[in-house]
Design a protein around this motif. Structure first.
Motif, short mmCIF file in Angstrom:
data_model
loop_
_atom_site.label_atom_id
_atom_site.label_comp_id
_atom_site.label_asym_id
_atom_site.label_seq_id
_atom_site.Cartn_x
_atom_site.Cartn_y
_atom_site.Cartn_z
N HIS A 210 -21.69 30.00 8.89
CA HIS A 210 -21.50 30.49 10.26
C HIS A 210 -20.02 30.54 10.58
O HIS A 210 -19.25 29.66 10.13
CB HIS A 210 -22.19 29.58 11.28
CG HIS A 210 -23.68 29.59 11.19
ND1 HIS A 210 -24.48 30.34 12.01
CD2 HIS A 210 -24.53 28.92 10.35
CE1 HIS A 210 -25.75 30.14 11.71
NE2 HIS A 210 -25.81 29.27 10.70
N VAL A 211 -19.63 31.52 11.38
CA VAL A 211 -18.25 31.62 11.85
C VAL A 211 -18.28 31.75 13.37
O VAL A 211 -19.11 32.48 13.93
CB VAL A 211 -17.52 32.83 11.24
CG1 VAL A 211 -16.13 32.97 11.85
CG2 VAL A 211 -17.42 32.69 9.72
N VAL A 212 -17.38 31.03 14.02
CA VAL A 212 -17.18 31.16 15.47
C VAL A 212 -15.74 31.58 15.71
O VAL A 212 -14.81 30.93 15.21
CB VAL A 212 -17.43 29.82 16.22
CG1 VAL A 212 -17.34 30.05 17.73
CG2 VAL A 212 -18.77 29.23 15.85
N THR A 213 -15.54 32.66 16.45
CA THR A 213 -14.18 33.05 16.80
C THR A 213 -13.90 32.62 18.23
O THR A 213 -14.66 32.94 19.15
CB THR A 213 -13.96 34.56 16.65
OG1 THR A 213 -14.58 35.27 17.73
CG2 THR A 213 -14.50 35.06 15.32
N ALA A 214 -12.80 31.89 18.39
CA ALA A 214 -12.33 31.46 19.71
C ALA A 214 -10.83 31.74 19.74
O ALA A 214 -10.02 30.84 19.88
CB ALA A 214 -12.63 29.99 19.94
N THR A 215 -10.51 33.02 19.57
CA THR A 215 -9.13 33.41 19.28
C THR A 215 -8.32 33.79 20.51
O THR A 215 -7.18 34.23 20.39
CB THR A 215 -9.12 34.56 18.26
OG1 THR A 215 -9.96 35.63 18.73
CG2 THR A 215 -9.63 34.08 16.92
N GLY A 216 -8.90 33.64 21.70
CA GLY A 216 -8.14 33.78 22.93
C GLY A 216 -7.41 35.10 23.06
O GLY A 216 -8.02 36.18 23.03
N ASN A 217 -6.08 35.03 23.15
CA ASN A 217 -5.27 36.23 23.33
C ASN A 217 -5.39 37.20 22.16
O ASN A 217 -5.07 38.38 22.30
CB ASN A 217 -3.79 35.85 23.52
CG ASN A 217 -3.58 34.98 24.73
OD1 ASN A 217 -4.34 35.01 25.68
ND2 ASN A 217 -2.51 34.18 24.70
N HIS A 218 -5.83 36.71 21.02
CA HIS A 218 -5.91 37.53 19.80
C HIS A 218 -7.30 38.15 19.61
O HIS A 218 -7.64 38.57 18.50
CB HIS A 218 -5.54 36.69 18.58
CG HIS A 218 -4.13 36.18 18.61
ND1 HIS A 218 -3.07 36.89 18.09
CD2 HIS A 218 -3.61 35.04 19.13
CE1 HIS A 218 -1.95 36.20 18.28
NE2 HIS A 218 -2.26 35.07 18.89
N ALA A 219 -8.09 38.22 20.67
CA ALA A 219 -9.46 38.72 20.55
C ALA A 219 -9.52 40.16 20.05
O ALA A 219 -10.46 40.54 19.33
CB ALA A 219 -10.18 38.61 21.90
N GLN A 220 -8.54 40.99 20.41
CA GLN A 220 -8.56 42.38 19.95
C GLN A 220 -8.35 42.47 18.44
O GLN A 220 -9.00 43.26 17.76
CB GLN A 220 -7.50 43.20 20.70
CG GLN A 220 -7.84 43.46 22.15
CD GLN A 220 -9.12 44.24 22.33
OE1 GLN A 220 -9.39 45.21 21.62
NE2 GLN A 220 -9.96 43.81 23.28
N ARG A 221 -7.46 41.65 17.92
CA ARG A 221 -7.28 41.62 16.47
C ARG A 221 -8.55 41.14 15.78
O ARG A 221 -8.97 41.70 14.76
CB ARG A 221 -6.11 40.70 16.11
CG ARG A 221 -5.84 40.61 14.61
CD ARG A 221 -4.65 39.68 14.31
NE ARG A 221 -4.33 39.70 12.89
CZ ARG A 221 -4.88 38.90 11.98
NH1 ARG A 221 -5.82 38.03 12.38
NH2 ARG A 221 -4.55 38.97 10.72
N THR A 222 -9.16 40.12 16.33
CA THR A 222 -10.41 39.61 15.77
C THR A 222 -11.47 40.70 15.74
O THR A 222 -12.18 40.87 14.75
CB THR A 222 -10.90 38.41 16.59
OG1 THR A 222 -9.94 37.35 16.50
CG2 THR A 222 -12.24 37.92 16.11
N ALA A 223 -11.59 41.45 16.83
CA ALA A 223 -12.60 42.51 16.91
C ALA A 223 -12.35 43.57 15.84
O ALA A 223 -13.30 44.07 15.22
CB ALA A 223 -12.59 43.13 18.30
N ARG A 224 -11.10 43.92 15.62
CA ARG A 224 -10.80 44.92 14.59
C ARG A 224 -11.19 44.41 13.21
O ARG A 224 -11.75 45.15 12.38
CB ARG A 224 -9.32 45.29 14.61
CG ARG A 224 -8.92 46.22 15.73
CD ARG A 224 -7.60 46.92 15.42
NE ARG A 224 -6.55 45.99 15.03
CZ ARG A 224 -5.80 45.31 15.89
NH1 ARG A 224 -5.99 45.47 17.19
NH2 ARG A 224 -4.85 44.50 15.46
N LEU A 225 -10.90 43.14 12.93
CA LEU A 225 -11.27 42.58 11.63
C LEU A 225 -12.78 42.57 11.43
O LEU A 225 -13.27 42.71 10.30
CB LEU A 225 -10.71 41.16 11.49
CG LEU A 225 -9.19 41.01 11.42
CD1 LEU A 225 -8.80 39.54 11.39
CD2 LEU A 225 -8.62 41.73 10.19
#
Length: 832
Positions: A210-225
């Protein structure tokens, strides 16, 4: 560094560490990665406030858990999180604001959050530095306050380690790859050079179930990945710190306690004490969204240039409210990124289209939410579901139609609406209209005042002669100016006929040799025969209600599924994943979202048959709409002049009626013909608010209100739609729950100028809180307020006397029989 874990949390702010703590405490092998240092994002510059005050039921639970949890951290970890339990005082300059606080308090009451009401004199007596002569009152939450964001993050991080979690800093995620049963996460070691954070040659791949993303200000980069879209985009937020205020210093030196966090909502700011001075945080208008396509690599724990002119009005109002602050100079100021979403609520739950990928993004109140998010998200991941319904925070509440421009405009609006009066009937105008049915202009010409559902414009009510898109003057915490229009529309449905635009309904087609067997397992009710319909429910793994479907069987292997319009991506993603998972088990199926292909009009009322009779073209038109040829809960393909219609004999209002599903490109033609045919039959255009009242008179449960992931269909009183003689997904878990509470309908002898909104607490004759309302409104059939909600099982008998809290007073409420209006359904089944 470990390269194989059960759960990988990406992001080392308060939210990420809160999640890592709770996953590790639940026994999962957990690792947290942070690309920089813990707290390096928005956490480090947050003001650390912990407001318990929230209109949302799930969010209130999350905040309440956090506040209680943070008070335990020092005993567990030895680290003081810096929690100053000074309370939170919200002041009101208007009666409307006091009404808003009363509605907030109703939600707080259902969650068990303590609060007390203060008069202006009470405020002045307790806090003499505060000017009160222009206040109407205030509400105090004594158990919250503020906390040191870095300290609470470090305490949670230490607690996570104590429970077995690993925390690795200076590792950046550069790619996610799903391998069928786990994620391969590509990471790169980061190093600091010349003040910048740069990648090194050291790389690794982490295998995580399982992976959880809690990347805050970097959410747009996370979404692209991840190959998904997210509306989480940052907005600038400024706050200032003053030098010591001599009057405040004198107050504290005299042995007086700290002031609570002070909020003057009408002035759009909060303020708290800081080392003898004040921290002022305004929520001004025109704060811009930033970094819509991702945070630059050079932006670390950085800030934006100040724009103090933008907050001048709020600063002056702060001096007005605390006059002594005029003598305190400015010591420091901050303008940092704070993440938002279009509705201001975070994104917590499964990522759309992906397996075992969980999002925890878009937190505008991340410090307040961190502990509770970790708790409830860990429940979802480790137990299959949280104990509260988290649907209101689900990332899939925003569909794939959402664009970056839309998210920016709505996030800016959400920011400057933080302290705008939050009427329960509010409609925010930014980025609208966007998604419109073809009949939008026709409806608007008839005075439609629109609400927004999943981006669709949908009439809330009709105000004759109005040409404005948003009738802001009609909003109220009581019976707004729209109330009389909704009441007239509801009476028209009961007495003649009403036409409702229901185009926003979510619609799916499921075909194939495996479709019938799959749906029989996937839902609780018997499948309908060809040409018939059934109401049914899909359950969560925990046995609670996941989705409500109207299933229309078009052929032995073809089904048309209709569900709530607000939940298109939420329902579609869940259904698509279930279909894909079960093709090998049940056979080939093809699922298609056809929401945009079909318009829907709901025609209901005693004259609805006569209206359709003027339009239908049939070999035997006299009997085409009779019970014999077109019985209740059946479907037929009919022709209304030149428009082919898939007509379903069902009505959410509880009257004789049909849903007319038609080619969306023919909608205006059909609208015009219906209006012409109904001109002599009292046909009235009807909006969603009247429809909501009417469905409560029939005790029809609504998804997102009575139906959700915290109650089973049996607890919702929907036993007749659950076939316990067959096996279906979630059955065993549903039965294991038993009946913890029951859904009931209540008639309320309330005030003359207000109705319940569905957020209010219920009490028994002894004054004990026994449940809560989930819906509320007005009944034209009974001439009084009506509501639906959940109470303890022993309080469900018709005639049971309860009390409901409205506008700070308790009012009599009586449990009625289910479907108090026409309980035998004679009006729905009437022949003709």
């Amino acid at each position: 560094m470990k390269t194989e874990v059960k759960a990988l949390v990406v992001g080392g702010g308060a939210v990420g560490t809160g999640i890592a703590y709770h996953l590790a405490r639940a026994g999962w092998d957990t690792m947290l990665l942070e690309r920089d240092e813990l707290t390096a994002g928005s956490t480090w510059h947050a003001a650390g406030l912990l407001p318990l005050f929230n209109m949302g039921y799930a969010t209130s639970h999350i905040h309440a858990y956090s506040v209680d949890f943070y008070k335990t951290l020092e005993a567990e970890t030895g680290l003081n999180p810096g929690f100053s339990v000074v309370g939170n005082l919200r002041m009101a300059q208007t009666n409307d604001r006091m009404d808003e606080y009363a509605l907030y308090a109703a939600t707080a009451e259902t969650v068990g959050i303590p609060h007390e009401w203060l008069t202006p004199k009470d405020v002045k007596d307790r806090y003499p530095l505060v000017r009160t002569e222009d206040l109407k009152g205030a509400i105090l939450h004594p158990t919250d306050g503020y906390i040191n964001p870095a300290d609470v993050t470090m305490a949670m991080a230490k607690g996570a380690r104590q429970h077995g979690a690993t925390i690795e800093r200076r590792w950046q995620v550069d790619g996610y790859s799903w391998a069928g049963d786990h994620w391969d996460v590509a990471v790169t070691r980061m190093a600091e050079r010349g003040g910048n954070l740069v990648p090194t040659d050291e790389q690794a791949v982490i295998r995580a179930e399982h992976v959880v993303t809690a990347t805050g200000n970097h959410a747009q980069r996370t979404a692209r990945l991840l190959g998904i879209r997210t509306p989480a985009i940052v907005v600038e937020h400024q706050y200032i710190v003053t030098e010591p205020d001599p009057a405040l210093v004198e107050w504290r030196n005299a042995g007086n306690p700290q002031h609570p966090v002070l909020r003057d909502a009408d002035a759009k700011w909060y303020v708290r004490e800081e080392r003898g001075g004040w921290i002022l945080g305004p929520y001004e208008q025109k704060a811009p969204a930033r970094f819509p396509y991702g945070v630059p690599d050079s932006f670390r724990a950085d800030l934006f240039p100040l724009d103090l002119e933008r907050i001048e009005e709020e600063y002056m109002s702060f001096i007005h409210r605390i006059p002594s602050s005029e003598h305190a100079g400015l010591k420091d100021d901050f303008n940092g990124p704070i993440c938002y979403t279009p509705d201001g609520n975070p994104l917590v739950g499964p990522a759309p289209g992906l397996r075992n990928m969980w999002l925890a993004e878009g937190f505008s109140f991340g410090i307040t939410a961190a502990g509770g998010t970790g708790h409830y998200l860990a429940q979802m991941m480790t137990e299959g579901e949280a104990e509260i319904d988290m649907a209101s925070l689900d990332p899939r509440r925003f569909g794939s139609w959402m664009t970056t421009e839309y998210a920016m405009r709505k996030n800016e609006e959400a920011y400057d609406h933080v302290y705008v009066l939050h009427h329960p009937d509010e409609e925010r105008p930014a980025a609208r209209p966007l998604k419109t049915a073809p009949c939008y202009d026709r409806m608007k010409a008839h005075g439609a005042q629109f609400g927004c559902v999943n981006g669709w414009e949908r009439p809330n009510y009709f105000k004759p002669g109005a040409d404005a898109d948003f009738d802001l003057t009609s909003r109220s915490f009581r019976r707004g100016k729209w109330w009389q229009h909704a009441a007239s529309e509801a009476r028209a449905v009961r007495e003649a006929a009403g036409l409702i635009d229901a185009t926003a309904f979510t619609k799916h087609m499921l075909r194939g040799p495996g479709a019938a067997a799959f749906l029989d397992w996937f839902t609780t009710n018997k499948l309908p025969k060809v040409g018939r319909i059934n109401l049914t429910y899909a359950l969560t793994e925990a046995g609670t209600t996941r989705t409500e479907y109207t299933i229309v069987r078009l052929a032995e292997d073809a089904f048309y599924l209709v569900s709530a319009g607000a939940w298109q991506a939420y329902d579609g993603d869940y259904l698509a994943k279930a279909v894909a998972d079960n093709i090998d088990r049940f056979g080939m199926m093809h699922l298609e979202d056809v929401t945009g292909a079909h318009g829907v009009f709901a025609l209901a009322g005693p004259n609805s048959r006569a209206i359709l009779a003027n339009l239908i073209r049939d070999a035997e038109p006299e009997t085409a709409l009779s019970n014999k040829r077109f019985p209740w809960l059946s479907q037929r393909r009919i022709e209304l002049l030149m428009c082919p219609v898939n007509a379903i004999r069902v009505a959410y209002t509880g009257e004789l009626g049909w849903e007319l599903h038609h080619p969306v490109e023919m909608q205006n033609y059909l609208f015009d013909r219906l209006m012409e045919a109904g001109a002599g039959q009292g046909l009235t255009l009807v909006g969603a608010r009247a429809q909501n009242w009417l469905r409560q008179e029939k005790s029809y449960r609504a998804f997102g209100s009575e139906l959700g992931r915290d109650a089973t269909p049996l607890e919702a009183g929907l036993d007749r739609f659950v076939d316990l003689n067959k096996d279906f997904h979630g059955k065993d878990a549903m039965q294991a729950h038993g009946i913890r509470s029951r859904c009931v309908t209540l008639l309320v002898d309330g005030p003359d100028d207000a109705d319940p909104w569905g957020r209010e607490a219920l009490y028994d004759a002894n004054g004990d809180r026994v449940g809560r309302l989930t819906s509320g409104g007005y009944s034209v059939a009974f001439g009084k307020s009506i509501g639906m909600g959940y109470v303890r099982p022993e309080l469900t008998a018709p005639g049971t006397k309860l009390k409901v809290r409205m506008q700070r007073q308790l009012w009599d409420a009586t449990v009625t029989e289910d479907s108090p209006h026409d309980p035998a359904n004679t009006r729905i089944r009437v022949d003709g």
